[in-house]
Write an enzyme that holds these catalytic residues in place. Structure first.
Site, mmCIF file in Angstrom:
data_model
loop_
_atom_site.group_PDB
_atom_site.id
_atom_site.type_symbol
_atom_site.label_atom_id
_atom_site.label_comp_id
_atom_site.label_asym_id
_atom_site.label_seq_id
_atom_site.Cartn_x
_atom_site.Cartn_y
_atom_site.Cartn_z
ATOM 1 N N LYS A 193 -58.172 -0.391 3.745
ATOM 2 C CA LYS A 193 -56.709 -0.372 3.662
ATOM 3 C C LYS A 193 -56.155 -1.742 4.017
ATOM 4 O O LYS A 193 -56.795 -2.535 4.709
ATOM 5 C CB LYS A 193 -56.102 0.693 4.591
ATOM 6 C CG LYS A 193 -56.294 0.460 6.097
ATOM 7 C CD LYS A 193 -55.227 -0.396 6.760
ATOM 8 C CE LYS A 193 -55.515 -0.561 8.248
ATOM 9 N NZ LYS A 193 -55.011 -1.822 8.821
ATOM 10 N N ALA A 205 -61.778 -6.544 10.883
ATOM 11 C CA ALA A 205 -60.994 -7.410 10.010
ATOM 12 C C ALA A 205 -59.583 -6.910 9.772
ATOM 13 O O ALA A 205 -58.838 -7.486 9.013
ATOM 14 C CB ALA A 205 -61.717 -7.539 8.674
ATOM 15 N N MET A 220 -58.942 -3.982 8.356
ATOM 16 C CA MET A 220 -58.960 -3.222 7.103
ATOM 17 C C MET A 220 -59.422 -1.783 7.280
ATOM 18 O O MET A 220 -59.676 -1.069 6.314
ATOM 19 C CB MET A 220 -59.826 -3.927 6.066
ATOM 20 C CG MET A 220 -59.296 -5.332 5.753
ATOM 21 S SD MET A 220 -60.068 -6.040 4.290
ATOM 22 C CE MET A 220 -59.186 -5.160 2.996
ATOM 23 N N GLY A 246 -62.168 -0.441 8.146
ATOM 24 C CA GLY A 246 -63.487 -0.080 7.618
ATOM 25 C C GLY A 246 -64.175 1.006 8.430
ATOM 26 O O GLY A 246 -64.629 2.014 7.882
ATOM 27 N N SER A 286 -62.872 3.132 10.562
ATOM 28 C CA SER A 286 -62.100 4.383 10.515
ATOM 29 C C SER A 286 -62.324 5.098 9.191
ATOM 30 O O SER A 286 -62.422 6.326 9.133
ATOM 31 C CB SER A 286 -60.602 4.106 10.666
ATOM 32 O OG SER A 286 -60.348 3.461 11.888
ATOM 33 N N SER A 287 -62.419 4.323 8.109
ATOM 34 C CA SER A 287 -62.621 4.908 6.790
ATOM 35 C C SER A 287 -64.019 5.524 6.682
ATOM 36 O O SER A 287 -64.198 6.598 6.091
ATOM 37 C CB SER A 287 -62.416 3.831 5.719
ATOM 38 O OG SER A 287 -62.326 4.435 4.456
ATOM 39 N N ASP A 292 -56.399 5.323 13.075
ATOM 40 C CA ASP A 292 -56.331 5.097 11.626
ATOM 41 C C ASP A 292 -57.097 6.147 10.816
ATOM 42 O O ASP A 292 -57.001 6.176 9.592
ATOM 43 C CB ASP A 292 -56.915 3.720 11.261
ATOM 44 C CG ASP A 292 -55.918 2.584 11.472
ATOM 45 O OD1 ASP A 292 -54.702 2.868 11.506
ATOM 46 O OD2 ASP A 292 -56.359 1.427 11.592
#
Length: 298
Positions: free
Chosen positions: A14, A101, A103, A105, A107-108, A140
């Site tokens: 994201k 970063a 983005m 990552g 959490s995704s 997130d």
């Protein structure tokens, strides 16, 4: 138990089109107001049931923890414990989203594990119920289960879907530095911020599908830059390079150090990609597009 024995999933990254911090709460968390957008950069996960008990995590990056300090391990453990799942599970994780970063990552990846195990073990949890569990792993994670364009409030877990980001090319650049989210939030003077992003104006632009209007509001779009830009000047240099190369707007994502630029011309985005490459400003550079499918089922 029925269900599948193996599953492959993509965990999408994201960016934050806007990130405002309203205040620091008594519990140390920060009250935020953010516009989240999924992009076509993803990690790949393979989940597989095992006879032996326990959770096994393998990744393609030697420096990532493969124990309970990894969010995918936490996600698997949460469901194993709650539902007393038989046997064990192995999780093979191929990381492409830049690490630490801004983005989401990690959490995704955790969101993908919750979604995948729910299917594989036929736990029957709704997306809402997965999101309620996700917030226990990280603020997130619920958004990463939902995906698309959304307003995030509270500590990031109160979500409202928004109209999608209009078609565009997004250039994503991560300089070769890591930034700790904790460092950024601990040094943020939430009560002394002079400028706040116009999150309402951004939502209005999304409603009108006005890409230029949205990008025009990105200049003061992320209050965390007040901490990271003075500490890491390269962030500002990347933003400036993108804007000079024709980006409609450029902004740091999350707590950084990743910067993204929004372009209405793929050619201009490609030229900017070349400029960043030649200038050695960033270590990882991606040309990507908005991803507007809702949830993993989408």
């Amino acid at each position: 138990m029925g269900g599948m024995d193996r599953m492959q999933l993509r965990a999408m990254a994201k960016i934050n089109l806007g990130l405002d911090v309203l205040r620091r709460r008594e519990d140390g968390y920060h009250e935020v107001r953010m516009i989240m957008q999924t992009v076509h950069i993803f990690d790949q996960l393979q989940l597989e049931k095992r006879r032996e008990e326990g959770i096994r995590v393998r990744t393609n990056l030697y420096y990532l923890p493969e124990n309970e300090n990894n969010l995918v391990f936490k996600a698997a453990k949460l469901l194993c414990d709650e539902f007393g799942l038989p046997g064990g599970i192995s999780i093979e994780l191929k990381k492409y989203i830049p690490v630490a970063a801004g983005m989401a990552g990690g959490s995704s990846d955790a969101a993908a594990v919750l979604f995948g195990m729910n299917r594989m073990y036929e736990l029957g949890l709704s997306v809402e119920e997965l999101m309620q569990r996700g917030v226990r792993i990280g603020a997130d994670v619920p958004y990463c289960i939902m995906r698309g364009t959304a307003l995030a409030e509270g500590i990031g877990e109160v979500l409202s879907p928004l109209p999608p980001l209009p078609p565009c090319t997004i250039l994503v650049a991560k300089p070769g530095i890591g930034v700790s989210t904790r460092f950024v939030f601990e040094n943020l003077k939430a009560d002394e911020l002079e400028r706040h992003p116009d999150i309402d104006g951004m939502m209005e632009a999304l409603k009108k599908q006005d890409l230029k209007g949205l990008a025009g509001l990105m200049e003061a779009g992320n209050v965390l830059e007040t901490v990271t830009v003075p500490a890491y000047p390269v962030i500002q240099r990347i933003k400036d390079a993108m804007l000079r190369a024709g980006a409609l707007g450029a902004l740091m994502s999350g707590s950084g150090p990743t910067v993204f630029g929004i372009f209405d011309s793929r050619q201009a985005a490609k030229r900017a990609y070349g400029v960043l490459k030649r200038g050695h400003l960033a270590k990882q550079i991606f040309l990507t597009t908005p991803y507007n499918n809702r949830s993993f089922g989408g």
